[in-house]
Design a protein around this motif. Structure first.
Motif, PDB file in Angstrom:
ATOM      1  N   GLU A 123      30.372  34.978 -65.201  1.00 60.95           N
ATOM      2  CA  GLU A 123      29.523  35.857 -66.008  1.00 60.95           C
ATOM      3  C   GLU A 123      30.300  36.420 -67.198  1.00 60.95           C
ATOM      4  OE1 GLU A 123      26.312  37.547 -62.748  1.00 60.95           O
ATOM      5  OE2 GLU A 123      28.202  38.636 -63.003  1.00 60.95           O
ATOM      6  N   LEU A 124      31.530  36.812 -66.974  1.00 68.11           N
ATOM      7  CA  LEU A 124      32.362  37.340 -68.061  1.00 68.11           C
ATOM      8  C   LEU A 124      32.670  36.245 -69.081  1.00 68.11           C
ATOM      9  CD1 LEU A 124      34.765  39.572 -65.945  1.00 68.11           C
ATOM     10  CD2 LEU A 124      32.754  40.296 -67.269  1.00 68.11           C
ATOM     11  N   THR A 125      32.818  35.013 -68.610  1.00 66.62           N
ATOM     12  CA  THR A 125      33.033  33.882 -69.513  1.00 66.62           C
ATOM     13  C   THR A 125      31.783  33.628 -70.344  1.00 66.62           C
ATOM     14  OG1 THR A 125      34.638  32.934 -67.978  1.00 66.62           O
ATOM     15  CG2 THR A 125      33.679  31.432 -69.610  1.00 66.62           C
ATOM     16  N   ALA A 126      30.618  33.725 -69.714  1.00 61.66           N
ATOM     17  CA  ALA A 126      29.353  33.564 -70.440  1.00 61.66           C
ATOM     18  C   ALA A 126      29.201  34.644 -71.513  1.00 61.66           C
ATOM     19  CB  ALA A 126      28.177  33.602 -69.469  1.00 61.66           C
ATOM     20  N   LEU A 127      29.558  35.861 -71.166  1.00 61.18           N
ATOM     21  CA  LEU A 127      29.528  36.952 -72.146  1.00 61.18           C
ATOM     22  C   LEU A 127      30.467  36.632 -73.311  1.00 61.18           C
ATOM     23  CD1 LEU A 127      28.693  39.840 -73.015  1.00 61.18           C
ATOM     24  CD2 LEU A 127      30.634  40.664 -71.635  1.00 61.18           C
ATOM     25  N   THR A 128      31.632  36.129 -72.991  1.00 60.18           N
ATOM     26  CA  THR A 128      32.602  35.753 -74.022  1.00 60.18           C
ATOM     27  C   THR A 128      32.024  34.676 -74.937  1.00 60.18           C
ATOM     28  OG1 THR A 128      34.406  36.265 -72.498  1.00 60.18           O
ATOM     29  CG2 THR A 128      34.957  34.939 -74.427  1.00 60.18           C
TER      30      THR A 128
END
Length: 163
Positions: A123-128
């Motif tokens: 999820e944090l990678t998607a946000l990035t």
């Protein structure tokens, strides 16, 4: 300090939308050039290029950024902006997320290492990917029990020259 991002009213909904955008982008990459079916990968930190090779001799090359690493044994995620093995040029996308986190008051985006699930690391990678307008996201195992999360830019597809 100049604000780069507008205040998000529902931070988790923003992340959920980011995940959806990433899933769609990666499905299109799979359809168009078989992302996820590669036989090998290589990230050259010196030039910031991700190389994926396929069994038929084709390969995909794209500029890449490291988001962070996930350690399965202790369920921790270390952001690239504070990772000793990541050169500064490949920390830019993660640093953008840190700035976003400061402006949103989101501690998990500004704390260098956090306890989370692997799903949260995605999820944090998607946000990035969303914040940096990257073209896709990718995860690789860099050693047993450690995964690296990346975002990548415009992909070039080529085939090995036949002699």
């Amino acid at each position: 300090m100049v604000k780069l991002f507008q205040r998000e009213k529902n931070f988790e909904a923003y992340i959920a939308n980011s995940v959806e955008e990433t899933q769609i982008a990666n499905m299109l990459h799979n359809t168009n050039w078989r992302l996820g079916e590669e036989k090998s990968w290589h990230l050259d930190q010196a030039n910031g290029q991700l190389l994926l090779t396929f069994d038929d001799g084709s390969f995909a090359l794209a500029p890449a950024q490291i988001v962070g690493t996930y350690h399965h044994q202790d369920s921790s995620f270390l952001w690239a902006w504070d990772h000793p093995s990541v050169i500064p040029a490949l920390q830019r996308n993660a640093t953008t997320v840190k700035q976003f986190g400061k402006e949103q008051g989101a501690r998990e985006l500004t704390k260098n290492k956090l306890k989370c699930t692997e799903h949260r690391a995605w999820e944090l990678t998607a946000l990035t990917m969303r914040l940096n307008q990257a073209k896709g996201a990718y995860r690789v195992q860099i050693k047993p029990g450690v995964s690296m999360f990346l975002t990548f830019g415009e992909v070039q597809i080529a085939h090995e020259a036949k002699s």
